[in-house]
Design an enzyme around this catalytic site. Sequence first.
Site, PDB file in Angstrom:
ATOM      1  N   SER A 138      -1.334 -12.366 -42.094  1.00  0.00           N
ATOM      2  CA  SER A 138      -0.115 -11.787 -42.214  1.00  0.00           C
ATOM      3  C   SER A 138       0.880 -12.546 -42.458  1.00  0.00           C
ATOM      4  O   SER A 138       0.909 -13.939 -42.222  1.00  0.00           O
ATOM      5  CB  SER A 138      -0.223 -11.250 -40.891  1.00  0.00           C
ATOM      6  OG  SER A 138       1.222 -10.473 -40.779  1.00  0.00           O
ATOM      7  N   TYR A 150       1.465 -10.791 -31.539  1.00  0.00           N
ATOM      8  CA  TYR A 150       0.430 -10.622 -32.720  1.00  0.00           C
ATOM      9  C   TYR A 150       0.936 -11.482 -33.806  1.00  0.00           C
ATOM     10  O   TYR A 150       0.082 -11.978 -34.469  1.00  0.00           O
ATOM     11  CB  TYR A 150       0.899  -9.069 -33.511  1.00  0.00           C
ATOM     12  CG  TYR A 150       0.251  -8.834 -34.365  1.00  0.00           C
ATOM     13  CD1 TYR A 150      -0.935  -8.537 -34.832  1.00  0.00           C
ATOM     14  CD2 TYR A 150       1.104  -8.978 -35.853  1.00  0.00           C
ATOM     15  CE1 TYR A 150      -1.557  -8.393 -35.929  1.00  0.00           C
ATOM     16  CE2 TYR A 150       0.607  -8.609 -36.814  1.00  0.00           C
ATOM     17  CZ  TYR A 150      -0.890  -8.573 -37.322  1.00  0.00           C
ATOM     18  OH  TYR A 150      -1.352  -8.174 -38.514  1.00  0.00           O
TER      19      TYR A 150
END
Length: 233
Positions: A138, A150
């Site tokens: 990501s 995250y």
Amino acid sequence: MTDSPVTLITGGGSGIGAAVARRLLDAGQRVAVTGRGEERLRAFAAELGDPDELLTLVGDAADYDQVRSAVGRTLKEYGRLDTVVANAGFATHDSVAEGDPAGWTEMVLTNVLGPALLVRASIDALKETHGRIVLVGSVAGFVPTPGNIYGATKWAVTGLAENTRREVTEFGVGVTLIAPGRVETPFWDSYGSLPPGRLLTAGQIADSIVWALGQPAGVDVNTVVVRPIGQPN
């Protein structure tokens, strides 16, 4: 058909994983996808007409026995393994200062341990085919977000990709980290709504993955960061 390439995708029943599976099936490959939801996997296979070239496997990407089983069943069914795509992952969408720690353990295990387990379980088969490993990271693994757990897991995936590359390149195995920006997928379901601004589609990320996989022998595309235009971070 027995010589066509074989790809195993974790978290392949929806979102980016499913989009990659579609692209590869259309290109004549054989594909195995894993996921924890049997109903979702069945629906995905039915949507595609239950092709013989698609194998669906219920399993947890953070459980080594289940990951090894998925690799073994793929090899038994198709006889080879050319690519693995570590796509399974999710976010709790909370912060280290104000979030609920109850969900963090599963997220860390899935997002960080899961890709490492897939590499470990598949590396012997990938050595045989001089295959490729794709880790779906990501932009959160490059740009810090305040308090975001995250994002910390995706920083770990960014590091894992290069650590893995430096070990397996001597075996003729390639490693690609795909780091998407905001993508319209079920990833946002637990968030409650899609984020503002333009989003990429799962198909657009799949195109980037398939492009990286399609490089000539001896060419190793290592890091691909893909954002929608207008995403500032």
